[in-house]
Every structure is written in structure tokens, then in C-alpha cells.
Scaffold this motif. Structure first.
Motif, PDB file in Angstrom:
ATOM      1  N   MET A 212       0.838  -1.193   0.000  1.00  0.00           N
ATOM      2  CA  MET A 212       0.000   0.000   0.000  1.00  0.00           C
ATOM      3  C   MET A 212       0.876   1.248   0.000  1.00  0.00           C
ATOM      4  SD  MET A 212      -2.840   1.245   2.822  1.00  0.00           S
ATOM      5  CE  MET A 212      -1.573   1.513   4.083  1.00  0.00           C
ATOM      6  N   ALA A 213       0.595   2.145  -0.927  1.00  0.00           N
ATOM      7  CA  ALA A 213       1.381   3.378  -1.005  1.00  0.00           C
ATOM      8  C   ALA A 213       1.032   4.292   0.168  1.00  0.00           C
ATOM      9  CB  ALA A 213       1.101   4.091  -2.322  1.00  0.00           C
ATOM     10  N   ARG A 214       2.040   4.920   0.720  1.00  0.00           N
ATOM     11  CA  ARG A 214       1.859   5.817   1.857  1.00  0.00           C
ATOM     12  C   ARG A 214       2.558   7.141   1.539  1.00  0.00           C
ATOM     13  NH1 ARG A 214       3.150   1.822   6.912  1.00  0.00           N
ATOM     14  NH2 ARG A 214       1.937   3.314   8.117  1.00  0.00           N
ATOM     15  N   THR A 215       2.405   8.117   2.424  1.00  0.00           N
ATOM     16  CA  THR A 215       2.963   9.445   2.192  1.00  0.00           C
ATOM     17  C   THR A 215       3.954   9.801   3.286  1.00  0.00           C
ATOM     18  OG1 THR A 215       0.984  10.219   1.035  1.00  0.00           O
ATOM     19  CG2 THR A 215       2.449  11.900   1.927  1.00  0.00           C
ATOM     20  N   ALA A 216       5.151  10.196   2.880  1.00  0.00           N
ATOM     21  CA  ALA A 216       6.205  10.597   3.810  1.00  0.00           C
ATOM     22  C   ALA A 216       6.583  12.043   3.535  1.00  0.00           C
ATOM     23  CB  ALA A 216       7.426   9.699   3.654  1.00  0.00           C
ATOM     24  N   VAL A 217       6.576  12.864   4.578  1.00  0.00           N
ATOM     25  CA  VAL A 217       6.968  14.271   4.471  1.00  0.00           C
ATOM     26  C   VAL A 217       8.316  14.442   5.163  1.00  0.00           C
ATOM     27  CG1 VAL A 217       6.385  16.648   5.079  1.00  0.00           C
ATOM     28  CG2 VAL A 217       4.573  15.062   4.389  1.00  0.00           C
ATOM     29  N   PHE A 218       9.266  15.003   4.438  1.00  0.00           N
ATOM     30  CA  PHE A 218      10.612  15.260   4.969  1.00  0.00           C
ATOM     31  C   PHE A 218      10.763  16.755   5.190  1.00  0.00           C
ATOM     32  CE2 PHE A 218      10.826  11.156   3.081  1.00  0.00           C
ATOM     33  CZ  PHE A 218      11.818  10.454   3.745  1.00  0.00           C
ATOM     34  N   PHE A 219      11.018  17.148   6.436  1.00  0.00           N
ATOM     35  CA  PHE A 219      11.109  18.561   6.813  1.00  0.00           C
ATOM     36  C   PHE A 219      12.564  18.915   7.066  1.00  0.00           C
ATOM     37  CE2 PHE A 219      10.000  21.867  10.295  1.00  0.00           C
ATOM     38  CZ  PHE A 219      10.041  22.904   9.372  1.00  0.00           C
ATOM     39  N   HIS A 220      13.070  19.883   6.301  1.00  0.00           N
ATOM     40  CA  HIS A 220      14.470  20.304   6.419  1.00  0.00           C
ATOM     41  C   HIS A 220      14.577  21.815   6.585  1.00  0.00           C
ATOM     42  CE1 HIS A 220      16.555  16.490   5.777  1.00  0.00           C
ATOM     43  NE2 HIS A 220      15.616  16.192   4.905  1.00  0.00           N
ATOM     44  N   ALA A 221      15.749  22.257   7.033  1.00  0.00           N
ATOM     45  CA  ALA A 221      15.961  23.674   7.312  1.00  0.00           C
ATOM     46  C   ALA A 221      16.382  24.454   6.078  1.00  0.00           C
ATOM     47  CB  ALA A 221      17.012  23.840   8.417  1.00  0.00           C
ATOM     48  N   HIS A 222      17.299  23.901   5.281  1.00  0.00           N
ATOM     49  CA  HIS A 222      17.875  24.607   4.146  1.00  0.00           C
ATOM     50  C   HIS A 222      18.000  23.669   2.944  1.00  0.00           C
ATOM     51  CE1 HIS A 222      19.946  25.776   7.989  1.00  0.00           C
ATOM     52  NE2 HIS A 222      19.497  26.967   7.641  1.00  0.00           N
ATOM     53  N   PRO A 223      18.025  24.203   1.738  1.00  0.00           N
ATOM     54  CA  PRO A 223      18.399  23.386   0.585  1.00  0.00           C
ATOM     55  C   PRO A 223      19.785  22.779   0.821  1.00  0.00           C
ATOM     56  CG  PRO A 223      17.503  25.494  -0.132  1.00  0.00           C
ATOM     57  CD  PRO A 223      17.696  25.607   1.358  1.00  0.00           C
ATOM     58  N   ASP A 224      19.948  21.559   0.498  1.00  0.00           N
ATOM     59  CA  ASP A 224      21.097  20.646   0.614  1.00  0.00           C
ATOM     60  C   ASP A 224      21.042  19.782   1.854  1.00  0.00           C
ATOM     61  OD1 ASP A 224      22.361  21.990   2.792  1.00  0.00           O
ATOM     62  OD2 ASP A 224      24.261  22.209   1.760  1.00  0.00           O
ATOM     63  N   ASP A 225      20.256  20.183   2.881  1.00  0.00           N
ATOM     64  CA  ASP A 225      20.117  19.321   4.063  1.00  0.00           C
ATOM     65  C   ASP A 225      19.482  17.983   3.693  1.00  0.00           C
ATOM     66  OD1 ASP A 225      21.235  21.176   5.819  1.00  0.00           O
ATOM     67  OD2 ASP A 225      19.316  22.128   6.237  1.00  0.00           O
ATOM     68  N   GLU A 226      18.538  18.033   2.747  1.00  0.00           N
ATOM     69  CA  GLU A 226      17.882  16.786   2.339  1.00  0.00           C
ATOM     70  C   GLU A 226      18.875  15.828   1.680  1.00  0.00           C
ATOM     71  OE1 GLU A 226      18.302  18.507  -1.606  1.00  0.00           O
ATOM     72  OE2 GLU A 226      17.891  19.405   0.340  1.00  0.00           O
ATOM     73  N   ALA A 227      19.842  16.397   0.948  1.00  0.00           N
ATOM     74  CA  ALA A 227      20.823  15.568   0.250  1.00  0.00           C
ATOM     75  C   ALA A 227      21.751  14.866   1.233  1.00  0.00           C
ATOM     76  CB  ALA A 227      21.631  16.434  -0.715  1.00  0.00           C
ATOM     77  N   LEU A 228      22.103  15.545   2.292  1.00  0.00           N
ATOM     78  CA  LEU A 228      23.099  15.020   3.219  1.00  0.00           C
ATOM     79  C   LEU A 228      22.535  13.960   4.160  1.00  0.00           C
ATOM     80  CD1 LEU A 228      24.773  18.430   4.101  1.00  0.00           C
ATOM     81  CD2 LEU A 228      25.701  16.653   2.611  1.00  0.00           C
ATOM     82  N   LEU A 229      21.289  14.134   4.614  1.00  0.00           N
ATOM     83  CA  LEU A 229      20.771  13.271   5.673  1.00  0.00           C
ATOM     84  C   LEU A 229      19.735  12.244   5.225  1.00  0.00           C
ATOM     85  CD1 LEU A 229      20.362  15.705   8.719  1.00  0.00           C
ATOM     86  CD2 LEU A 229      21.923  13.768   8.535  1.00  0.00           C
ATOM     87  N   THR A 230      18.918  12.574   4.238  1.00  0.00           N
ATOM     88  CA  THR A 230      17.768  11.707   3.952  1.00  0.00           C
ATOM     89  C   THR A 230      17.573  11.370   2.484  1.00  0.00           C
ATOM     90  OG1 THR A 230      16.218  13.582   3.744  1.00  0.00           O
ATOM     91  CG2 THR A 230      16.537  12.672   5.958  1.00  0.00           C
ATOM     92  N   ALA A 231      18.471  11.777   1.601  1.00  0.00           N
ATOM     93  CA  ALA A 231      18.256  11.594   0.164  1.00  0.00           C
ATOM     94  C   ALA A 231      18.068  10.132  -0.226  1.00  0.00           C
ATOM     95  CB  ALA A 231      19.408  12.206  -0.629  1.00  0.00           C
ATOM     96  N   GLY A 232      18.849   9.247   0.373  1.00  0.00           N
ATOM     97  CA  GLY A 232      18.728   7.830   0.035  1.00  0.00           C
ATOM     98  C   GLY A 232      17.375   7.268   0.416  1.00  0.00           C
ATOM     99  N   THR A 233      16.891   7.642   1.589  1.00  0.00           N
ATOM    100  CA  THR A 233      15.578   7.181   2.039  1.00  0.00           C
ATOM    101  C   THR A 233      14.478   7.739   1.151  1.00  0.00           C
ATOM    102  OG1 THR A 233      16.418   7.132   4.320  1.00  0.00           O
ATOM    103  CG2 THR A 233      14.031   7.050   4.023  1.00  0.00           C
ATOM    104  N   MET A 234      14.604   9.000   0.767  1.00  0.00           N
ATOM    105  CA  MET A 234      13.602   9.615  -0.103  1.00  0.00           C
ATOM    106  C   MET A 234      13.547   8.902  -1.448  1.00  0.00           C
ATOM    107  SD  MET A 234      14.581  13.540   0.916  1.00  0.00           S
ATOM    108  CE  MET A 234      13.389  14.412  -0.086  1.00  0.00           C
ATOM    109  N   ALA A 235      14.711   8.634  -2.024  1.00  0.00           N
ATOM    110  CA  ALA A 235      14.767   7.941  -3.316  1.00  0.00           C
ATOM    111  C   ALA A 235      14.197   6.530  -3.194  1.00  0.00           C
ATOM    112  CB  ALA A 235      16.200   7.901  -3.832  1.00  0.00           C
ATOM    113  N   MET A 236      14.500   5.854  -2.097  1.00  0.00           N
ATOM    114  CA  MET A 236      14.000   4.500  -1.878  1.00  0.00           C
ATOM    115  C   MET A 236      12.482   4.480  -1.783  1.00  0.00           C
ATOM    116  SD  MET A 236      14.754   1.941   1.348  1.00  0.00           S
ATOM    117  CE  MET A 236      13.717   2.924   2.445  1.00  0.00           C
ATOM    118  N   LEU A 237      11.914   5.373  -0.983  1.00  0.00           N
ATOM    119  CA  LEU A 237      10.463   5.399  -0.817  1.00  0.00           C
ATOM    120  C   LEU A 237       9.763   5.745  -2.128  1.00  0.00           C
ATOM    121  CD1 LEU A 237      10.083   7.120   2.675  1.00  0.00           C
ATOM    122  CD2 LEU A 237       9.879   4.698   2.127  1.00  0.00           C
ATOM    123  N   ALA A 238      10.320   6.703  -2.863  1.00  0.00           N
ATOM    124  CA  ALA A 238       9.719   7.071  -4.150  1.00  0.00           C
ATOM    125  C   ALA A 238       9.756   5.888  -5.115  1.00  0.00           C
ATOM    126  CB  ALA A 238      10.439   8.273  -4.741  1.00  0.00           C
TER     127      ALA A 238
END
Length: 281
Positions: A1-27
Motif C-alpha cells: 500500500m502506497a503511503r505518504t512521507a513528508v521530509f522537513f528540512h531547514a535549508h536546501p542541501d540538508d535533504e541531500a546530506l541526511l535523507t536523500a537515500g531514504t527519499m529515493a527508496m520510498l519514491a
């Protein structure tokens, strides 16, 4: 079942450093991934001057990074970048709308509106230390915690780094490499999270290419200042070593029992079964 994940970051590039792999995996698994960013990072260290030009450049980099990760929606909350004063803390020249000065309840209501609109199943924030202590990262923790409560988002994960191997590696490196005078290894003794509290160790090696491309999208953050930027150093790591170093992303879920070890953001610990004769004391 598809679900929705929201990733909250402070600045552009923070998503790349900490959670990019998880985001790509979930997508890639078919889940809806939404990226919310508090500021445009207009006071970050870069060759471009602070202000509108840097904000526009970093916003464009953010959208490029998000597209490569399979993000379905990007939301910019529009707060000002609070900046990071030398030695830590907030600079006195921060803008009037600096995120660190935002009313937590007001900012949380804005984030909660996104969570409700998306019927989010999961929200990621930072740990209480804000990772390495940037004031805007600490504010993400405060605002995100409150927003999840308002919206009733069932899973709240703190994106972090396992402090134990990080600190051990830095102490070892200090024996062979002379760090810049402003770099204090001891500051990492309270940064991020100790391994004992980490509940999720997500293997993202299959998505290392997407994570690396996400980092590379933030070109403004690979230059600036008199020494090599952290992002530039990371991007020079050879492929196999890159997958080894950046192939795990760590999270803390505070409502799970100590010692929980999960491998996917949507995993739940197995329910405790009844005590049998073999298990009884």
C-alpha cells in the motif's frame, strides 16, 4: 500500500546530506514523497553574495535535487535563513523573518496544514541537538514535533547520524591529519545521536547514485570560503567507498522501546507475544 512521507528540512542541501537515500527508496517503492524546507538558505557560505541571488540559486538547486530523488511535491515555508555565527549560535545580522525567531506554534500550524493536506503517514525532522547544532536545525525539531502532534501524524522520525563511529573516525583522523583551528572534534561529543537510541538503520546503498546526484545538484554549496567545503569533499569520494560511507541513513523514533532495530521507515517492531513455558522465568 502506497503511503505518504513528508521530509522537513531547514535549508536546501540538508535533504541531500541526511535523507536523500531514504527519499529515493520510498519514491522508487511507489510511496508519495513530499519535501518541506523552512528557508532558502540565503545566508549559507557560498561564492554568491548573501541575499536574493543566493536564495534563487539554492532554490533552483533544491528543485533539481528533488526531481532526481522522485519527490512529488516541494514546499518552501519562506522563512529567512538564520545563519550560523562563527563558533556556533545565531548571528546578530539575521533577517527580521529568521526561522529561529518564528513563533513555534505559528510555524507548526503551517507545517501541520501540509501534513493534513497530504494525509501524511510519516514526518522526518532532526534530533534535539539539531544534528551539529545549527539554530535552524534545532528549530526544525521544535516545529516538527509540534506539527506532528497537531496533525496527528502517526510516525515521527528524527533524521540523524550515528555519533559513535563518527566520533571514533574523527579521533583517529586527528592522529594523521591536522584539522583547521576552528574545527573542534570535541564538539561532536554532543552532536547527532548515540547508537543506543537509534531505532532505524536504513540501507540505501542501492540508491547511492541518486543520493550522490542530489548532493551534486547543490553546486553553490561545493564552493565558498578559503577551505574545501564538506559537500565538495564528499563528492570526491570514489564510488565503492561512497556507497560504504553514505549507504546507511539513521533515524530515531522516540515512541518505540529502547533497543529497537528497524530497517525501513514504515517498519513496526514485532508485537510481543504471550509468555510461554519456555520463556517464563
Amino acid at each position: 500500500m502506497a503511503r505518504t512521507a513528508v521530509f522537513f528540512h531547514a535549508h536546501p542541501d540538508d535533504e541531500a546530506l541526511l535523507t536523500a537515500g531514504t527519499m529515493a527508496m520510498l519514491a522508487a517503492e511507489g510511496h508519495r514523497v513530499v519535501l518541506v524546507v523552512a528557508t532558502a538558505g540565503e545566508r549559507g557560505l557560498a561564492d554568491l553574495p548573501h541575499g536574493e541571488a543566493l536564495a534563487e540559486a539554492r532554490t533552483a538547486e533544491l528543485y533539481a535535487s528533488a526531481a532526481g530523488l522522485g519527490v512529488a511535491r516541494v514546499v518552501l515555508l519562506g522563512y529567512g535563513d538564520s545563519g550560523l555565527a562563527p563558533g556556533g549560535g545565531v548571528g546578530h545580522d539575521r533577517p527580521d523573518n529568521a526561522f529561529i525567531d518564528a513563533d513555534v506554534e505559528e510555524a507548526a500550524q503551517r507545517l501541520a496544514a501540509v501534513l493534513k493536506e497530504e494525509s501524511a503517514d510519516l514526518l522526518t525532522i532532526y534530533d534535539p541537538a539539531g544534528g551539529y547544532g545549527h539554530p535552524d536545525h534545532v528549530q526544525v525539531y521544535r516545529v516538527g514535533q509540534r506539527a506532528a502532534g497537531i496533525a496527528g501524524t502517526p510516525i515521527l522520525l528524527e533524521a540523524t547520524v550515528n555519533r559513535d563511529p563518527l566520533l571514533a573516525g574523527l579521533r583517529l583522523a586527528r592522529r594523521f591529519y591536522r584539522f583547521p583551528p576552528e574545527f573542534d572534534v570535541r564538539s561532536f561529543e554532543t552532536a547527532y545521536s548515540p547508537g543506543e537510541v537509534i531505532t532505524h538503520r536504513v540501507n540505501v546503498r542501492r540508491y547511492a547514485k541518486a543520493k550522490r546526484e542530489s548532493m551534486a545538484a547543490h553546486t553553490s554549496q561545493a564552493t565558498g570560503g578559503d577551505t574545501d567545503r564538506t559537500l565538495a569533499v564528499m563528492l570526491r569520494v570514489p564510488g565503492p567507498l561512497y556507497r560504504l560511507i553514505f549507504g546507511t541513513e539513521w533515524y530515531v523514533r522516540r515512541d518505540l522501546p529502547p533497543g529497537t532495530r528497524l530497517r525501513h521507515p514504515f517498519d513496526e517492531p514485532p508485537a510481543a507475544g504471550p509468555v510461554t513455558g519456555d520463556d517464563a522465568g
